[in-house]
Design a protein around this motif. Structure first.
Motif, mmCIF file in Angstrom:
data_model
loop_
_atom_site.group_PDB
_atom_site.id
_atom_site.type_symbol
_atom_site.label_atom_id
_atom_site.label_comp_id
_atom_site.label_asym_id
_atom_site.label_seq_id
_atom_site.Cartn_x
_atom_site.Cartn_y
_atom_site.Cartn_z
ATOM 1 N N ARG A 30 -4.299 16.403 20.128
ATOM 2 C CA ARG A 30 -3.957 16.518 21.664
ATOM 3 C C ARG A 30 -2.772 16.222 21.361
ATOM 4 N NH1 ARG A 30 -1.412 12.603 25.104
ATOM 5 N NH2 ARG A 30 -1.925 13.068 26.955
ATOM 6 N N PRO A 41 -0.053 21.247 30.956
ATOM 7 C CA PRO A 41 0.024 20.374 32.041
ATOM 8 C C PRO A 41 0.232 19.832 32.791
ATOM 9 C CG PRO A 41 -0.296 19.765 29.691
ATOM 10 C CD PRO A 41 0.182 21.117 29.699
ATOM 11 N N ASP A 75 -11.463 18.400 26.844
ATOM 12 C CA ASP A 75 -11.811 18.763 27.277
ATOM 13 C C ASP A 75 -11.322 20.451 27.710
ATOM 14 O OD1 ASP A 75 -13.115 20.331 29.372
ATOM 15 O OD2 ASP A 75 -13.595 18.086 30.846
ATOM 16 N N ASP A 76 -12.163 21.342 26.639
ATOM 17 C CA ASP A 76 -10.692 22.795 26.616
ATOM 18 C C ASP A 76 -11.482 22.758 28.169
ATOM 19 O OD1 ASP A 76 -13.992 22.926 26.430
ATOM 20 O OD2 ASP A 76 -13.472 24.248 24.303
ATOM 21 N N SER A 77 -12.154 22.730 29.041
ATOM 22 C CA SER A 77 -12.020 23.379 30.211
ATOM 23 C C SER A 77 -10.960 23.136 31.299
ATOM 24 C CB SER A 77 -13.921 23.330 31.073
ATOM 25 O OG SER A 77 -13.379 22.082 31.478
ATOM 26 N N LYS A 78 -10.257 22.396 30.825
ATOM 27 C CA LYS A 78 -9.617 21.296 31.517
ATOM 28 C C LYS A 78 -7.537 22.045 30.786
ATOM 29 C CE LYS A 78 -11.822 17.475 33.917
ATOM 30 N NZ LYS A 78 -11.758 15.890 32.706
ATOM 31 N N VAL A 79 -7.883 22.284 29.946
ATOM 32 C CA VAL A 79 -6.395 22.328 28.504
ATOM 33 C C VAL A 79 -6.658 24.394 28.477
ATOM 34 C CG1 VAL A 79 -5.560 22.461 26.930
ATOM 35 C CG2 VAL A 79 -6.520 21.107 27.759
ATOM 36 N N ARG A 80 -5.689 24.546 28.882
ATOM 37 C CA ARG A 80 -6.014 26.431 29.399
ATOM 38 C C ARG A 80 -4.744 27.418 28.034
ATOM 39 N NH1 ARG A 80 -11.150 27.521 29.956
ATOM 40 N NH2 ARG A 80 -10.262 29.558 30.557
ATOM 41 N N GLN A 84 -8.413 31.335 25.031
ATOM 42 C CA GLN A 84 -8.369 30.862 25.258
ATOM 43 C C GLN A 84 -9.158 30.548 24.507
ATOM 44 O OE1 GLN A 84 -8.405 28.166 27.010
ATOM 45 N NE2 GLN A 84 -10.611 27.053 27.515
ATOM 46 N N ARG A 157 -20.878 25.379 26.820
ATOM 47 C CA ARG A 157 -21.053 24.401 27.914
ATOM 48 C C ARG A 157 -22.636 22.155 27.402
ATOM 49 N NH1 ARG A 157 -16.034 24.008 27.701
ATOM 50 N NH2 ARG A 157 -15.020 25.150 29.635
#
Length: 199
Positions: A30, A41, A75-80, A84, A157
């Motif tokens: 994390r 973020p 959640d790798d869709s929220k961390v870019r 990627q 996903r």
């Protein structure tokens, strides 16, 4: 790890080892993921090594039944990242690396400072977690190689949602039906890593 044959003291040792492995692996993953995210973020990046907030329900069950597992996933869709897929491949290596560091530390403690059953349990579980991360099923690290090859994020996903339950099914088959596919695949690597950390 047949739980039915463990006494309360042994169960406590396994719980301590699981909390240590999950805390370090998920905590460092994390921290580095949020530190190198692009764009960064909005929330401040903090070290979160709370063993209980880093537990994953399915990952903990697999740890108890199969001797390997995982902690809470980001959640790798929220961390870019700028790249990627490559970014997540690198970040995903942190969990097995943290487990290997724990195994090496436990080995050093065992052979030079203090030999005790809790150290043995931490050593053995850390080696197993490191080795099993080669398996290409999410959320284990090996699955990120499939992530590089998949053409669409949607397919990834679906795979990430089903992966933990696929691993749990394989572990249950191994435990109760003797179908040890994962164990047969990874046992040579576990043995090799065990010799390496003992050396």
């Amino acid at each position: 790890m047949p739980l039915s044959s463990l006494n309360p003291e042994e169960i406590l040792y396994y719980c301590v080892a699981i909390l240590a492995i999950v805390s370090f692996g998920s905590g460092f993953t994390r921290f580095f993921a949020l530190s190198f995210a692009h764009p960064p973020p909005e929330d401040d990046v903090v070290l979160d090594f709370n063993p209980f907030t880093n537990l994953d329900i399915v990952g903990t069950i697999v740890l108890l039944l199969g001797g390997f597992g995982w902690g809470r996933q980001l959640d790798d869709s929220k961390v870019r990242f700028k790249k990627q897929k490559l970014g997540w491949l690198i970040i995903s290596l942190i969990t097995p690396f943290a487990s290997l560091v724990l195994a090496l530390t436990a080995s050093y403690v065992k052979y030079f400072l203090w030999s005790d059953r809790v150290v043995d349990v931490l050593l053995n579980l850390s080696v197993a977690v490191t080795a099993y991360h080669i398996v290409p099923i999410p959320p284990l690290t090996g699955s990120r190689l499939i992530y590089l090859l998949l053409p669409s994020e949607k397919a990834w996903r679906v795979y990430t949602r089903t992966g933990p339950f696929l691993i749990l099914a394989l572990v249950l088959l191994d435990r109760f039906a003797g179908f040890g596919l994962l164990r047969q695949l990874v046992s040579p690597i576990v043995a090799g890593l065990g010799r390496f950390v003992a050396y």
